[in-house]
Scaffold this active site. Structure first.
Site, PDB file in Angstrom:
ATOM      1  CG  HIS A 135      -1.949   1.038   1.325  1.00 15.37           C
ATOM      2  ND1 HIS A 135      -1.460   2.268   1.751  1.00 15.37           N
ATOM      3  CD2 HIS A 135      -3.103   1.001   0.939  1.00 15.37           C
ATOM      4  CE1 HIS A 135      -2.835   3.037   1.620  1.00 15.37           C
ATOM      5  NE2 HIS A 135      -3.709   2.414   1.202  1.00 15.37           N
ATOM      6  CG  ASP A 195      -0.985   6.163   2.823  1.00 16.57           C
ATOM      7  OD1 ASP A 195      -0.448   7.029   2.377  1.00 16.57           O
ATOM      8  OD2 ASP A 195      -2.195   5.872   2.950  1.00 16.57           O
ATOM      9  CE  LYS A 196       1.306   0.570   7.615  1.00 21.30           C
ATOM     10  NZ  LYS A 196       1.966   1.156   8.616  1.00 21.30           N
ATOM     11  CD  GLU A 202       6.958  12.844   8.641  1.00 24.95           C
ATOM     12  OE1 GLU A 202       6.378  12.120   8.295  1.00 24.95           O
ATOM     13  OE2 GLU A 202       7.201  13.096   9.973  1.00 24.95           O
ATOM     14  CD  GLU A 224      12.392  17.957  10.685  1.00 24.03           C
ATOM     15  OE1 GLU A 224      12.052  18.559   9.712  1.00 24.03           O
ATOM     16  OE2 GLU A 224      11.713  17.156  11.547  1.00 24.03           O
ATOM     17  CE  LYS A 227      -7.470   0.336   1.998  1.00 27.74           C
ATOM     18  NZ  LYS A 227      -8.139   1.794   1.898  1.00 27.74           N
ATOM     19  CG  PHE A 254      -6.533  -3.057  -7.426  1.00 26.55           C
ATOM     20  CD1 PHE A 254      -5.597  -2.262  -7.377  1.00 26.55           C
ATOM     21  CD2 PHE A 254      -6.662  -3.578  -5.953  1.00 26.55           C
ATOM     22  CE1 PHE A 254      -5.005  -1.533  -6.426  1.00 26.55           C
ATOM     23  CE2 PHE A 254      -6.069  -2.951  -4.893  1.00 26.55           C
ATOM     24  CZ  PHE A 254      -4.985  -1.789  -5.057  1.00 26.55           C
ATOM     25  CG  ASP A 260      -4.216   6.774  -3.186  1.00 29.89           C
ATOM     26  OD1 ASP A 260      -4.024   8.180  -3.220  1.00 29.89           O
ATOM     27  OD2 ASP A 260      -4.753   6.310  -2.440  1.00 29.89           O
ATOM     28  CB  ALA A 261       0.372  10.516  -3.350  1.00 24.76           C
ATOM     29  NE  ARG A 283      -1.712   9.601   3.173  1.00 20.70           N
ATOM     30  CZ  ARG A 283      -2.053   9.767   2.024  1.00 20.70           C
ATOM     31  NH1 ARG A 283      -2.461  11.142   1.868  1.00 20.70           N
ATOM     32  NH2 ARG A 283      -1.801   9.094   1.028  1.00 20.70           N
ATOM     33  CE  LYS A 284      -4.439   3.463   4.973  1.00 20.58           C
ATOM     34  NZ  LYS A 284      -4.421   4.904   4.574  1.00 20.58           N
ATOM     35  CE  LYS A 312       6.476  11.157  14.452  1.00 21.55           C
ATOM     36  NZ  LYS A 312       5.299  11.153  15.273  1.00 21.55           N
ATOM     37  CE  LYS A 330      12.332  12.657  17.038  1.00 20.90           C
ATOM     38  NZ  LYS A 330      13.598  13.054  16.690  1.00 20.90           N
ATOM     39  CG  ASP A 340       3.936  11.257  18.623  1.00 24.69           C
ATOM     40  OD1 ASP A 340       3.319  11.512  19.443  1.00 24.69           O
ATOM     41  OD2 ASP A 340       4.115  12.001  17.748  1.00 24.69           O
TER      42      ASP A 340
END
Length: 404
Positions: free
Chosen positions: A16, A18-19, A44, A57, A176, A244, A252-253, A258-259, A279, A283, A285
């Site tokens: 995918h 995003d992955k 990123e 960074e 998916k 597909f 798709d960008a 995002r997941k 990260k 961090k 998060d």
């Protein structure tokens, strides 16, 4: 708590878009931590048709110091990125590991952020940002994960294994899944609906080839779900939009982070909002989400609850958490307040506390262990060697003792 209901979670494959971005970002984290365990990384990644862009960074001894790249560092970064895409399996006209354009816009970490995070004098290492983080565990699966997400991951992982091995040569990397389960008395008992959309080779959207693909997917689902979960009433939607063939970053960008619900608990528990991939473990998060999963899983593994949510919060530059909250959703054998006290004591004894330094040292997070987390979930994985230390259940006895 409701005892009879239906619930749904989704997952996405390693292919995918995003992955793909998450895996590239975590490969950069691993590369820098392999050079410098104290590296600072916030990477990123953007992926789209024949293009990968890095931004973020960094600070890393021997790689990027005083605003200068070490000799060979840029080439090593690019090779790392291309290797990730190659291993996923993208060698298509619209996204090919060997020919996509690569842009690197990583730059030095802000000195103002560094002064808050770094330890100095009598000041301990501070949190890399403010925020709230959650951990969760429940007894629905052997890995103490929500069943809907657990099986959504399993389906796509099997598809990827069969694609890589050649057992399902008609599959392409992007996919998916979505699993809806019916719960009775709080226990999953049946699949009411399963959705799988998978990128495929040309021609597998009509006729016998389409039937072959759909039959294969149904067989995988039936094998992976517990016996009796798939019934005549189970509704399957396999590639419901039709063709597909165009997928991945060409279709798709993709962007890092995002997941986050796929990465955590499939919507069965809260999420603080921060992404993990890209990260380094200063961090919170990332690291605090890992330690709260660790603690929640041990609560359930110890038999102290069948369901447990833990929240912590931090302020940027401050080492100690601002709050610790425990909710066993009415399933605990002790009060939630007593569990909070027990968790704080065990974390102090076994990890050195819930400070950023205590978490990353106590769990051994300053190592190149993150690439494998970036697809098929950060939780519910098998701890092995240095990998997934937050999935161990070695605090269970200590938690029980702390409640006596």
């Amino acid at each position: 708590m409701r005892s009879n209901y239906v619930f749904t979670s989704e997952s996405v494959s390693e292919g995918h878009p995003d992955k793909v971005s998450d895996q590239i970002s975590d490969a950069i984290v691993d590369l820098f931590l392999s050079k410098d365990p104290e590296a600072r990384v916030a990477c990123e990644t953007l992926t789209t048709t024949q293009l990968v862009v890095l931004a973020g960074e960094i600070r890393c001894k021997g790689v990027f110091e005083n605003g200068e790249w070490a000799e060979g560092a840029l080439a090593e970064i690019e090779k790392t990125v291309r290797d990730v895409v190659r291993k996923i399996g993208y060698a298509q006209d619209g996204f090919h590991w060997e020919t996509f354009e690569f842009i690197n816009r990583l730059h030095a970490q802000s000195a103002h952020i560094a002064q808050g995070v770094d330890a100095s004098g009598n000041k301990d290492e501070g949190a890399g940002d403010q925020g709230i983080m959650f951990g969760y565990a429940c007894d629905e699966t052997p890995d103490l994960m929500p069943a809907t997400l657990y099986y959504s991951h399993k389906i796509l992982h099997r598809l990827a294994e069969d694609r890589h091995s050649g057992a399902a040569p008609f599959l392409e990397p992007d996919a998916k899944s979505q699993v809806t389960l019916r719960f009775e008395n709080g226990v999953p008992v049946a699949a009411t609906a399963v959705v799988v959309s998978t990128q495929h080779a040309p021609g597998y959207d009509t006729g016998d080839k389409e039937a072959q693909l759909k039959g294969y997917v149904k067989q995988v689902v039936t094998e992976l779900l517990p016996e009796g979960f798939v019934t005549a009433e189970t509704v399957f939607h396999i590639n419901p939009t039709g063709s597909f063939e165009i997928g991945g970053p060409d279709g798709d960008a993709g962007l890092t982070g995002r997941k986050i619900i796929v990465d955590t608990y499939g919507g069965a528990a809260p999420h603080g909002g921060g992404a993990f991939s890209g990260k380094d473990p200063t961090k919170v998060d990332r690291s605090a989400a890992y330690v709260t999963r660790y603690l929640a899983k041990n609560v359930v593994a110890a038999g102290l609850a069948t369901r447990c949510t833990i929240q912590v919060s931090y302020a940027i530059g401050v080492s100690k958490p601002l709050s610790l909250y425990v909710d066993t959703h009415g399933t605990g054998s002790a009060s939630d307040a007593d569990l909070e006290a027990a968790i704080a004591k065990v974390a102090a004894d076994k990890l050195g506390g819930l400070t950023p330094r205590g978490i990353r040292v106590g769990l051994g997070l300053n190592k190149p262990i993150y690439g494998v987390t970036a697809a098929y979930g950060h939780f519910g994985r098998e701890p092995e060697g240095d990998l997934f230390p937050w999935e161990r259940t070695d605090l269970a006895d200590a938690l029980k003792a702390a409640l006596v």
